[in-house]
Write a protein that holds these residues in place. Structure first.
Motif, PDB file in Angstrom:
ATOM      1  N   LEU A  63      32.675  49.084  38.083  1.00 55.99           N
ATOM      2  CA  LEU A  63      31.835  49.471  39.156  1.00 55.99           C
ATOM      3  C   LEU A  63      30.634  48.658  39.434  1.00 55.99           C
ATOM      4  O   LEU A  63      30.478  48.285  40.645  1.00 55.99           O
ATOM      5  N   ASN A  64      29.938  48.553  38.358  1.00 52.09           N
ATOM      6  CA  ASN A  64      28.673  47.660  38.731  1.00 52.09           C
ATOM      7  C   ASN A  64      28.859  46.068  39.077  1.00 52.09           C
ATOM      8  O   ASN A  64      28.278  45.616  39.770  1.00 52.09           O
ATOM      9  N   ALA A  65      30.086  45.754  38.804  1.00 51.25           N
ATOM     10  CA  ALA A  65      30.650  44.553  39.138  1.00 51.25           C
ATOM     11  C   ALA A  65      31.049  44.290  40.964  1.00 51.25           C
ATOM     12  O   ALA A  65      31.450  43.475  41.264  1.00 51.25           O
ATOM     13  N   SER A  92      24.696  51.869  32.643  1.00 54.64           N
ATOM     14  CA  SER A  92      24.622  52.785  33.480  1.00 54.64           C
ATOM     15  C   SER A  92      25.551  52.741  34.813  1.00 54.64           C
ATOM     16  O   SER A  92      25.784  51.519  35.158  1.00 54.64           O
ATOM     17  N   ILE A  93      26.111  53.790  35.319  1.00 53.23           N
ATOM     18  CA  ILE A  93      26.824  53.444  36.539  1.00 53.23           C
ATOM     19  C   ILE A  93      25.771  53.860  37.719  1.00 53.23           C
ATOM     20  O   ILE A  93      25.435  54.928  37.866  1.00 53.23           O
ATOM     21  N   PHE A 139      34.601  61.761  31.405  1.00 55.16           N
ATOM     22  CA  PHE A 139      33.348  61.844  30.760  1.00 55.16           C
ATOM     23  C   PHE A 139      32.383  60.973  31.291  1.00 55.16           C
ATOM     24  O   PHE A 139      31.086  61.078  31.152  1.00 55.16           O
ATOM     25  N   SER A 140      32.982  59.914  31.884  1.00 57.28           N
ATOM     26  CA  SER A 140      31.932  58.787  32.533  1.00 57.28           C
ATOM     27  C   SER A 140      31.230  59.677  33.951  1.00 57.28           C
ATOM     28  O   SER A 140      30.090  59.572  34.113  1.00 57.28           O
ATOM     29  N   LEU A 141      31.882  60.505  34.673  1.00 53.76           N
ATOM     30  CA  LEU A 141      31.341  61.368  35.607  1.00 53.76           C
ATOM     31  C   LEU A 141      30.245  62.365  35.031  1.00 53.76           C
ATOM     32  O   LEU A 141      29.261  62.645  35.657  1.00 53.76           O
ATOM     33  N   TYR A 142      30.408  62.716  33.752  1.00 51.04           N
ATOM     34  CA  TYR A 142      29.630  63.573  33.031  1.00 51.04           C
ATOM     35  C   TYR A 142      28.156  63.123  32.824  1.00 51.04           C
ATOM     36  O   TYR A 142      27.333  63.443  32.615  1.00 51.04           O
ATOM     37  N   MET A 143      28.529  61.719  32.231  1.00 57.02           N
ATOM     38  CA  MET A 143      27.347  60.958  31.602  1.00 57.02           C
ATOM     39  C   MET A 143      26.782  59.926  32.501  1.00 57.02           C
ATOM     40  O   MET A 143      25.753  59.603  32.271  1.00 57.02           O
ATOM     41  N   GLY A 145      28.501  54.046  30.563  1.00 57.02           N
ATOM     42  CA  GLY A 145      29.717  53.727  29.618  1.00 57.02           C
ATOM     43  C   GLY A 145      28.997  53.222  28.366  1.00 57.02           C
ATOM     44  O   GLY A 145      28.170  52.532  28.445  1.00 57.02           O
ATOM     45  N   TYR A 146      29.554  53.610  27.195  1.00 59.26           N
ATOM     46  CA  TYR A 146      29.037  53.201  26.016  1.00 59.26           C
ATOM     47  C   TYR A 146      29.850  53.184  24.953  1.00 59.26           C
ATOM     48  O   TYR A 146      31.012  54.128  24.941  1.00 59.26           O
TER      49      TYR A 146
END
Length: 324
Positions: free
Chosen positions: A90-92, A149-150, A237-241, A244-245
């Protein structure tokens, strides 16, 4: 006038573990309602689903695997890898749809590879999925050793979106996705040939093979389902947080297995229900909520209570199997 009474003897034995799990949930939630003000509010109930939507999806996939008598230790690491793939792509500048397809494809492919190794090389699922766990966790740190971070606007907007129910109770879109996965799993397990084969393999693989069922397809397929659900759970979980980690989801596979077992699925395979796994997740969520409302207890009490419940339900499973 006659009255209808429901006794334990009137409940089919295959549903007893699920009923027992639901009773534990009701008693646990009832205890919180008596002890804490506003614990029984609609939003607290909704938060059990909001905070555990990703765990519900992972538990659905794990139910498929355990029903065949297998196990999947890689789901927490695959979920973490999914958050890393989602955040980095997404960041790319990737479109969100392409990012989602990449995440789901990666999880399903890893599940397929593990299933093929388990079936064709006759290696214990514990060993193969343990290797898959190390592989997925290592790939996380190949992508980045830091938290990512997203920042993609559409993804963040979707994460912040909510459905308002009567009484000003709000649910996130992640809950809707999780419930849709549960409904799809119910259909597959109970109304398709693949689902019936999954139960048959867990009951007796040799008997299922003699019946002409495609046991190999089922044994491999459940790991594809688990990989897909782990990837989808990672997306939720990425929507929740909103990040990405590589250390996301450490120990999550143990929570998922505990929820499925507490939900009444036999570790030996052949017996269990997706609904029971969902209730098992709600039990774990209720325990966490009780500890949060108390405020003075360490979060490690959650692990202690889960351990006690897990031992109790394993004992119940053994009792049911002996009676059969």
């Amino acid at each position: 006038m006659s009255t209808l009474t429901l006794s334990p003897a009137a409940i089919p034995k295959r549903f007893l573990p699920v009923v027992a799990t639901f009773v534990v949930f009701v008693l646990t939630f009832g205890a919180g309602s008596v002890r804490y003000e506003n614990f029984a509010s609609g939003q607290v109930v909704a938060n059990l689903f909001v905070d555990n939507a990703f765990l519900i999806v992972l538990a659905v996939g794990m139910t498929f695997v355990i029903l065949t008598g297998g196990i999947d230790l890689s789901v927490g690491a695959v979920a973490a890898l999914s958050t890393m793939i989602a955040a980095s792509t997404l960041n790319a500048g990737w479109p969100p749809v392409l990012c989602i397809l990449a995440v789901l494809g990666a999880g399903s492919t890893l599940g397929l590879l593990m299933g093929l190794v388990i079936h064709h090389f006759e290696v214990q699922p514990f060993i193969v999925t343990l290797a898959g766990m190390f592989l997925a966790r290592g790939l996380c740190f190949v992508i980045s050793v830091e938290s990512v971070s997203i920042t993609e606007p559409a993804f963040r907007d979707f994460a912040a979106g909510a459905i308002v129910l009567p009484g000003d109770v709000t649910l996130t879109y992640s809950v809707v996705i999780a419930l849709a996965v549960v409904l799809a799993a119910l259909y597959v397990l109970h109304l398709t040939r693949f689902g019936r084969t999954v139960y048959a393999v867990g009951g007796s693989e040799s008997s299922a093979r003699l019946m002409g069922l495609s046991t190999s397809r089922a044994k491999v397929g459940v790991y594809v389902v688990s990989g897909f659900c782990a990837a989808l759970g990672g997306l939720l979980f990425s929507l929740y947080m909103l990040s990405g980690y590589g250390l996301h989801g450490v120990g999550m596979e143990l929570d998922v297995i505990a929820a499925v077992v507490i939900g009444g699925t036999l570790l030996a395979g052949g017996s269990g229900h997706v609904v029971g796994s969902v209730v098992g997740v709600l039990v774990l969520g209720t325990v966490q909520s009780l500890i949060s409302f108390e405020g003075t207890l360490s979060s490690w009490w959650t692990r202690i209570v889960i351990g006690v419940l897990l031992l109790a339900f394993i004992a119940l499973q053994r009792l049911i199997v002996r009676r059969r």
